[in-house]
Design a protein around this motif. Structure first.
Motif, mmCIF file in Angstrom:
data_model
loop_
_atom_site.group_PDB
_atom_site.id
_atom_site.type_symbol
_atom_site.label_atom_id
_atom_site.label_comp_id
_atom_site.label_asym_id
_atom_site.label_seq_id
_atom_site.Cartn_x
_atom_site.Cartn_y
_atom_site.Cartn_z
ATOM 1 N N ILE A 51 0.875 -1.175 0.000
ATOM 2 C CA ILE A 51 0.000 0.000 0.000
ATOM 3 C C ILE A 51 0.913 1.226 0.000
ATOM 4 N N ALA A 52 0.784 2.049 -1.037
ATOM 5 C CA ALA A 52 1.648 3.221 -1.178
ATOM 6 C C ALA A 52 1.430 4.199 -0.024
ATOM 7 N N PRO A 53 2.506 4.877 0.401
ATOM 8 C CA PRO A 53 2.416 5.819 1.530
ATOM 9 C C PRO A 53 1.868 7.189 1.117
ATOM 10 N N VAL A 54 0.739 7.181 0.461
ATOM 11 C CA VAL A 54 0.056 8.409 0.056
ATOM 12 C C VAL A 54 -1.439 8.181 0.219
ATOM 13 N N VAL A 55 -2.133 9.179 0.748
ATOM 14 C CA VAL A 55 -3.579 9.086 0.932
ATOM 15 C C VAL A 55 -4.235 10.362 0.428
ATOM 16 N N ILE A 56 -5.483 10.207 0.074
ATOM 17 C CA ILE A 56 -6.290 11.370 -0.257
ATOM 18 C C ILE A 56 -7.424 11.428 0.753
ATOM 19 N N GLU A 57 -7.531 12.562 1.399
ATOM 20 C CA GLU A 57 -8.617 12.849 2.336
ATOM 21 C C GLU A 57 -9.557 13.794 1.607
ATOM 22 N N ARG A 58 -10.774 13.336 1.309
ATOM 23 C CA ARG A 58 -11.720 14.131 0.528
ATOM 24 C C ARG A 58 -12.692 14.877 1.440
ATOM 25 N N LYS A 59 -12.879 16.131 1.117
ATOM 26 C CA LYS A 59 -13.909 16.936 1.770
ATOM 27 C C LYS A 59 -14.845 17.431 0.677
ATOM 28 N N ILE A 96 -0.213 13.174 2.569
ATOM 29 C CA ILE A 96 -1.666 13.313 2.598
ATOM 30 C C ILE A 96 -2.073 14.483 1.711
ATOM 31 N N ILE A 97 -2.995 14.201 0.829
ATOM 32 C CA ILE A 97 -3.521 15.225 -0.060
ATOM 33 C C ILE A 97 -4.957 15.486 0.376
ATOM 34 N N LEU A 98 -5.193 16.715 0.775
ATOM 35 C CA LEU A 98 -6.515 17.131 1.214
ATOM 36 C C LEU A 98 -7.243 17.683 -0.002
ATOM 37 N N LEU A 99 -8.205 16.910 -0.481
ATOM 38 C CA LEU A 99 -8.961 17.260 -1.680
ATOM 39 C C LEU A 99 -10.271 17.930 -1.277
ATOM 40 N N ILE A 100 -10.430 19.180 -1.679
ATOM 41 C CA ILE A 100 -11.667 19.905 -1.433
ATOM 42 C C ILE A 100 -12.449 19.910 -2.744
ATOM 43 N N GLU A 101 -13.656 19.353 -2.721
ATOM 44 C CA GLU A 101 -14.458 19.297 -3.947
ATOM 45 C C GLU A 101 -15.135 20.643 -4.201
ATOM 46 N N TYR A 134 2.161 20.789 8.605
ATOM 47 C CA TYR A 134 2.269 19.407 8.116
ATOM 48 C C TYR A 134 2.923 19.423 6.734
ATOM 49 N N PRO A 135 4.257 19.327 6.676
ATOM 50 C CA PRO A 135 4.953 19.393 5.370
ATOM 51 C C PRO A 135 4.588 18.253 4.415
ATOM 52 N N ASN A 136 3.979 17.202 4.952
ATOM 53 C CA ASN A 136 3.544 16.074 4.133
ATOM 54 C C ASN A 136 2.150 16.299 3.545
ATOM 55 N N LEU A 137 1.565 17.490 3.769
ATOM 56 C CA LEU A 137 0.194 17.798 3.358
ATOM 57 C C LEU A 137 0.173 18.767 2.182
ATOM 58 N N SER A 138 -0.708 18.470 1.235
ATOM 59 C CA SER A 138 -1.030 19.403 0.154
ATOM 60 C C SER A 138 -2.538 19.571 0.142
ATOM 61 N N ILE A 139 -2.985 20.803 -0.103
ATOM 62 C CA ILE A 139 -4.416 21.084 -0.184
ATOM 63 C C ILE A 139 -4.729 21.433 -1.625
ATOM 64 N N VAL A 140 -5.721 20.733 -2.188
ATOM 65 C CA VAL A 140 -6.072 20.900 -3.593
ATOM 66 C C VAL A 140 -7.584 21.067 -3.708
ATOM 67 N N GLY A 141 -7.999 22.016 -4.521
ATOM 68 C CA GLY A 141 -9.419 22.182 -4.799
ATOM 69 C C GLY A 141 -9.708 21.785 -6.232
ATOM 70 N N VAL A 142 -10.656 20.891 -6.426
ATOM 71 C CA VAL A 142 -11.058 20.480 -7.773
ATOM 72 C C VAL A 142 -12.576 20.453 -7.853
#
Length: 170
Positions: A51-59, A96-101, A134-142
Motif C-alpha cells: 500500500i503506497a504511503p500516500v492518501v487522499i482525504e476528501r472533503k 496526505i492530499i486534502l482534496l476539497i471538492e 504538516y509538510p507532508n500535506l497538500s491542499i487541492v481544490g477540484v
C-alpha cells in the motif's frame, strides 16, 4: 520496467460517504476498488500487498473542512479527530492530499463565502497554516465532476514513481 504493479486497486475507506459520483466513475473506467477500514485518509492505492504511503482525504466542500477544523470533540492533547488524522499521517511518514471538492475553494476562503460565522481571517489562517504545520500535506481544490479522475491519477502516479525508484535503487 517491471509492470507487475500495474495490477492495482484503489482502497476506499468504509466510512467515506457521499462518494457515489467517484465510485461510479471508477466502475465506468474499470478501476478496481476495495472498501476497507483505512486508519488514515479516504483513498489509497494498493498493488499486491503493498500500500503506497500516500492518501487522499476528501472533503465535499470548504464548509465540511471548516466544520472538521472547528470540531469541539477533542482528546487530552486538545486535538480533534481531523488533526489527529493529520498527526497520524505525519508520524507514519504518509503523504496526505486534502482534496476539497470545490474548484473555487481558495476564492471562497479569501472572501469568507462559507456558512461559518468565524472571522474569515481566522479561518484562512487555520486552513493555510495546515500546510506549514504538516509538510507532508497538500491542499487541492477540484470540481466535484473531476474528483474521481484526480484521485485515480494522483494515486496512480505516486505508485508509479515509487515503483520506478524501487526498480532503480532496489
Amino acid at each position: 520496467m517491471n509492470t507487475d504493479w500495474f495490477n492495482y486497486k484503489i482502497l476506499i475507506d468504509t466510512r467515506e460517504k457521499e462518494n457515489k459520483h467517484i465510485v461510479d466513475k471508477f466502475k465506468t473506467n474499470n478501476i478496481e476498488v476495495d472498501n476497507v477500514a483505512l486508519v488514515i485518509g479516504d483513498y489509497r492505492i494498493q498493488t499486491g500487498t503493498y500500500i503506497a504511503p500516500v492518501v487522499i482525504e476528501r472533503k465535499g466542500s470548504l464548509d465540511e473542512l471548516i466544520g472538521n477544523l472547528l470540531d469541539k470533540d477533542k482528546d487530552n492533547e486538545g486535538n480533534n479527530r481531523f488533526i489527529r488524522e493529520l498527526n497520524r499521517a505525519r508520524d507514519s511518514k504518509i503523504r496526505i492530499i486534502l482534496l476539497i471538492e470545490d474548484k473555487d475553494f481558495y476564492v471562497k476562503l479569501l472572501t469568507g463565502d462559507y456558512r461559518s460565522k468565524v472571522n474569515p481571517k481566522a479561518i484562512r489562517g487555520m486552513v493555510m497554516s495546515l500546510e506549514a504545520k504538516y509538510p507532508n500535506l497538500s491542499i487541492v481544490g477540484v470540481d466535484k465532476s473531476t474528483s474521481a479522475s484526480y484521485i485515480h491519477t494522483t494515486l496512480y502516479y505516486h505508485l508509479r514513481q515509487i515503483m520506478k525508484e524501487v526498480e532503480k535503487y532496489g
